[in-house]
Design an enzyme around this catalytic site. Structure first.
Site, short mmCIF file in Angstrom:
data_model
loop_
_atom_site.label_atom_id
_atom_site.label_comp_id
_atom_site.label_asym_id
_atom_site.label_seq_id
_atom_site.Cartn_x
_atom_site.Cartn_y
_atom_site.Cartn_z
N HIS A 19 30.08 36.00 54.37
CA HIS A 19 30.73 37.26 54.02
C HIS A 19 31.73 37.37 52.89
O HIS A 19 31.83 37.87 52.15
CB HIS A 19 31.18 37.90 55.43
CG HIS A 19 30.11 38.36 56.39
ND1 HIS A 19 30.62 38.17 57.94
CD2 HIS A 19 29.07 39.05 56.21
CE1 HIS A 19 29.45 38.69 58.45
NE2 HIS A 19 28.50 39.06 57.62
N LYS A 42 25.10 48.59 66.32
CA LYS A 42 24.72 47.31 67.25
C LYS A 42 26.04 47.39 68.16
O LYS A 42 27.19 47.97 67.82
CB LYS A 42 24.57 46.31 66.76
CG LYS A 42 23.65 46.24 65.43
CD LYS A 42 23.60 44.66 64.92
CE LYS A 42 22.86 44.85 63.36
NZ LYS A 42 23.53 43.84 62.51
N ARG A 94 20.11 36.37 52.73
CA ARG A 94 20.24 34.84 53.28
C ARG A 94 18.57 34.40 53.07
O ARG A 94 18.39 33.13 53.13
CB ARG A 94 20.65 34.74 54.56
CG ARG A 94 22.17 34.81 54.77
CD ARG A 94 22.71 35.11 56.18
NE ARG A 94 22.18 36.43 56.32
CZ ARG A 94 22.40 37.01 57.78
NH1 ARG A 94 23.06 36.32 58.63
NH2 ARG A 94 22.04 38.20 58.23
N SER A 132 26.83 36.23 62.16
CA SER A 132 27.79 36.58 63.14
C SER A 132 27.28 36.07 64.60
O SER A 132 28.05 35.77 65.36
CB SER A 132 28.16 37.96 62.99
OG SER A 132 28.60 38.14 61.44
P1 ADP Z 1 24.97 44.44 59.05
O1 ADP Z 1 24.97 44.85 60.41
O2 ADP Z 1 25.19 45.60 58.23
O3 ADP Z 1 23.75 43.84 58.72
P2 ADP Z 1 26.48 42.07 58.61
O4 ADP Z 1 27.94 41.80 58.98
O5 ADP Z 1 25.56 41.31 59.89
O6 ADP Z 1 26.25 43.48 58.80
O7 ADP Z 1 26.25 41.44 57.30
C1 ADP Z 1 26.87 42.22 56.18
C2 ADP Z 1 26.19 41.88 54.84
O8 ADP Z 1 26.57 40.36 54.73
C3 ADP Z 1 24.62 41.90 54.89
O9 ADP Z 1 24.23 42.20 53.69
C4 ADP Z 1 24.35 40.48 55.28
O10 ADP Z 1 23.11 40.20 54.65
C5 ADP Z 1 25.38 39.90 54.55
N1 ADP Z 1 25.42 38.46 55.15
C6 ADP Z 1 25.67 37.94 56.52
N2 ADP Z 1 25.59 36.86 56.76
C7 ADP Z 1 25.79 36.16 55.36
C8 ADP Z 1 25.92 35.00 54.80
N3 ADP Z 1 25.91 33.93 55.77
N4 ADP Z 1 25.97 34.79 53.63
C9 ADP Z 1 25.94 35.81 52.87
N5 ADP Z 1 25.63 37.15 53.17
C10 ADP Z 1 25.53 37.15 54.60
#
Ligand code: ADP
Length: 163
Positions: A19, A42, A94, A132
């Site tokens: 992130h 979620k 990803r 996450s």
């Molecule tokens: P959401 O529940 O909105 O998908 P996340 O917190 O899971 O929220 O992810 C927020 C953003 O960060 C999304 O665009 C996700 O694809 C991206 N993301 C999550 N993990 C990674 C990572 N390891 N590298 C790059 N982008 C990521």
């Protein structure tokens, strides 16, 4: 020229190195970034305010992130875009699986607001495996999480183990 602000929405539950890498790279593309921490959706590990507080700590510690602000957000993304007069929404990709979900999300938002734009940034190769949900799993067993999450998050996870 008017300042170009982008939104970076997500659950960030918790924030990972992946992130933060996306945010850093986005600061080079836009004048300002508003990180939107989702309050709804979620099942949550940490309350939104806690997740937002950790983002603020990470941003304060790094000069390159000085153009970023953080807020907790509930509601439609298109309304946040309008409220901030944002030019785009940033999302990380990803995998092809991420892309399928992101494509639908973009499409629906585009129906709601025809000028809605998404900027997808590919995950850094070495960080693309981090999610996450896997961090939450690892945290249950009390492992060293510094390879997966920024230091303030690792400290918070160590001090506040999951239910
Ligand atoms: P959401 O529940 O909105 O998908 P996340 O917190 O899971 O929220 O992810 C927020 C953003 O960060 C999304 O665009 C996700 O694809 C991206 N993301 C999550 N993990 C990674 C990572 N390891 N590298 C790059 N982008 C990521």
């Amino acid at each position: 020229m008017a300042e170009r602000l982008a939104l970076y929405p997500g659950s960030f539950d918790p924030i990972t190195h992946g992130h933060v890498d996306i945010l850093r790279r986005a600061t080079r593309l836009f004048d300002r970034i508003a990180v939107l921490v989702a309050a709804e959706g979620k099942a949550r590990f940490w309350p939104a305010e806690r997740r937002a507080q950790l983002w603020r700590e990470i941003i304060r510690a790094e000069d390159a992130l000085a153009s970023c602000e953080v807020e907790v957000y509930a509601g439609l993304l298109v309304d946040a875009v309008a409220g901030h007069q944002a030019v785009a929404v940033i999302r990380g990709l990803r995998s092809a699986r991420d892309f399928e979900q992101e494509w639908s999300l973009h499409g629906v938002n585009r129906k709601l607001r025809p000028d809605f734009e998404t900027v997808w940034l590919p995950a850094r190769e070495d960080l693309a495996v981090i999610s996450s949900s896997l961090v939450r799993e690892a945290a249950r067993f009390g492992g060293d999480l510094t390879a997966l999450v920024p230091e303030p998050v690792a400290a918070a996870l160590a001090a506040w183990p999951p239910r």
